[in-house]
Each structure stands twice: as C-alpha cells, then as structure tokens.
Enzyme design. Structure first.
Site, PDB file in Angstrom:
ATOM      1  N   ASN A  93      38.502  23.076  50.549  1.00 16.21           N
ATOM      2  CA  ASN A  93      37.763  24.039  51.375  1.00 16.21           C
ATOM      3  C   ASN A  93      38.569  24.253  52.643  1.00 16.21           C
ATOM      4  O   ASN A  93      38.554  23.417  53.546  1.00 16.21           O
ATOM      5  CB  ASN A  93      36.369  23.454  51.694  1.00 16.21           C
TER       6      ASN A  93
ATOM      7  N   HIS B 148      27.153  25.417  52.382  1.00 15.75           N
ATOM      8  CA  HIS B 148      27.884  24.389  53.126  1.00 15.75           C
ATOM      9  C   HIS B 148      27.113  24.056  54.403  1.00 15.75           C
ATOM     10  O   HIS B 148      26.487  24.926  55.000  1.00 15.75           O
ATOM     11  CB  HIS B 148      29.292  24.895  53.460  1.00 15.75           C
TER      12      HIS B 148
ATOM     13  N   GLU C  59      27.513  16.437  50.323  1.00 19.09           N
ATOM     14  CA  GLU C  59      28.339  16.251  51.511  1.00 19.09           C
ATOM     15  C   GLU C  59      27.467  15.772  52.667  1.00 19.09           C
ATOM     16  O   GLU C  59      26.843  16.592  53.355  1.00 19.09           O
ATOM     17  CB  GLU C  59      28.996  17.574  51.913  1.00 19.09           C
TER      18      GLU C  59
HETATM   19  P1  PGA Z   1      36.244  17.222  55.456  1.00 17.22           P
HETATM   20  O1  PGA Z   1      35.316  18.469  55.068  1.00 17.22           O
HETATM   21  O2  PGA Z   1      36.966  16.797  54.208  1.00 17.22           O
HETATM   22  O3  PGA Z   1      37.171  17.739  56.518  1.00 17.22           O
HETATM   23  O4  PGA Z   1      35.341  16.142  55.976  1.00 17.22           O
HETATM   24  C1  PGA Z   1      34.636  18.509  53.838  1.00 17.22           C
HETATM   25  C2  PGA Z   1      33.848  19.796  53.763  1.00 17.22           C
HETATM   26  O5  PGA Z   1      33.304  20.221  54.782  1.00 17.22           O
HETATM   27  O6  PGA Z   1      33.737  20.408  52.682  1.00 17.22           O
END
Ligand code: PGA
Length: 252
Positions: free
Chosen positions: A9, A97, A169
C-alpha cells in the site's frame, strides 16, 4: 488452499518517475528471487495505476487502487469509481483503510456500498478492519472488528463473500513500528474466520484470505505469515522500498 497475498500500500507517496523506478525494481527482484509462492499486488495512487499496470504486464504482479467512490459516475468532483478502475484492468481495490475511516470519516454503511460497487465491477475488494489503541486497551477489540466485518460485508451472499480479501490492521500498529505479535494477529484472524464461518459456514470461511497489516517488515514477516490464519500481508512503509517488499514476500 487459500490464496497467499503480499500487497503493498503505497499510500500518498512517490512521483511518477519514482513510481516507475520502484515498479521496475520490484519486477526485477521478484523475477530473480521469488518463485510465485505469493501473489504480489502494488496498490498505487490512482494517478499511477495505468502506468504501473502497463509495466507489470506479463510479470504476474497485479496492481490495485486504494479507494473508490460509492457512485458509478456523475457530478462527484475529485472522485474515482470502481467502473473507471475496472476500465484500466486494475483487479484490486483497498477499501476501509483506517486512514480513510479516520481522516475521511468513512463508516460501515458507506463501505458496504463501496464493497458492492467493487464487486459489481468484477474487482476484488481488500477490505480493511482493525481497532484503535484505546479499544485494544479496553479489551473490546474483538467485538469492534466483528462489527466492522458485519456492517460492511454481511449483506453479501456466499458467492460474493468468497471474492473478498480481508486485511486485519490494528490501528496502533500502522506506521508506528509497533507490530502485533504473531499470536495477537493469529487470535484476531481466527476470530474473523470464525465469525465468517458462523454466517457463511466453515467451508466458505476457509476460502477467504485474511491478510495482516501494521508495521510488517522483513524481520517479522516470516513469523506472522507462519500463523495458520494469516494468509499474507498488507504492507505500507516497507512497500516503498523494493528490497524490503521482496524480503517480506519471501516470508510466505
Ligand atoms: P505500515 O502500514 O506497514 O506502514 O504500518 C500498513 C497499512 O497501513 O496498510
């Protein structure tokens, strides 16, 4: 067997030239060092989808969008619809998200509409869920994540839910360097899968890929991906460096 996926992402990062360079490096490293254990997806800003998709032709790596409108077309200045994304042959769309939920106030009912639009366009939603820190501290994280899944996905029929990818997440782990332990990830993934099984039956729940996201790095990916209900990762910061992204994919 469930599909193993490592999705990057990119969020709101990179110029066009940088996006081209990152894509080229990912292609080169993937070709040299990976043997197709995981499906790789690069979720780029809308602006670069067409270009990155062209660069990826024939590589087996897919491209994805990071959001879409709940409408098909019309007077919605600045918005991009699932049909438009589909017209670029982009197969994946991240929805819900936590940054969209937090900064753009996207809630469960709106996300249910977006999920419908993405599926109607024949695309695969990567539906994100996850709790903020205070909810984890209160101990109500499982209830919240179950509610997020219910609100935006449980209106779907069995055929439709089988086309969804879920990403768990925890908000406190995103961009903080603070990863959930592999056991914390596994526990929540199992809760999500059981919840899906309660609604759709175990055989259907067993087909749905559930990715973990939140500070996935080359040094923790293998342990996370080894958990029985963790089917890959949604990677933010580390996906901006081709070497890190590929090392993470090797963890599958
Ligand atoms: P990160 O983000 O790997 O920088 O913690 C993950 C995401 O927001 O999908």
């Amino acid at each position: 067997m469930r599909k193993k996926i490592v999705a990057g992402n990119w969020k709101m990062n990179k110029t066009l030239a940088e996006a081209r360079a990152l894509t080229a490096e990912v292609i080169q490293l993937a070709k040299a060092e990976l043997s197709g254990q995981a499906s790789l997806i690069l979720c780029t800003p809308f602006l670069y989808l067409h270009e990155v998709n062209s660069l990826l032709v024939g590589t087996g790596i897919a491209v994805g969008a990071q959001n879409c409108s709940e409408h098909d077309s019309g007077a919605y200045t600045g918005e991009v619809s699932a049909i438009m994304i589909q017209s670029l042959n982009v197969p994946y769309v991240i929805l819900g998200h936590s940054e969209r939920r937090q900064y753009f106030l996207e809630g469960g009912a709106l996300l249910a509409k977006k999920v419908d639009k993405v599926l109607a366009a024949g695309l695969t939603p990567i539906f994100c869920c996850g709790e903020p820190l205070e909810i984890r501290e209160q101990g109500t994280h499982e209830a919240l994540v179950k509610k997020q899944v219910e609100e935006s996905l449980f209106h779907l029929g069995e055929d439709a839910i089988r086309r969804v990818v879920i990403a768990y997440e925890p908000v406190w782990a995103i961009g903080t360097g603070k990863t959930a332990t592999s056991q914390q990830a596994q526990d929540m993934h199992a809760v999500i899968r059981q919840h899906l099984a309660g609604k759709y039956g175990k055989p259907t729940a067993e087909t749905i890929s559930i990715l973990y996201g939140g500070s996935v790095k080359p040094d923790n990916a293998k342990e996370l991906f080894a958990m029985p209900d963790v089917d890959g990762g949604l990677v933010g910061g580390a996906s901006l460096k081709a070497r890190d992204f590929i090392e993470i994919a090797k963890g599958i």
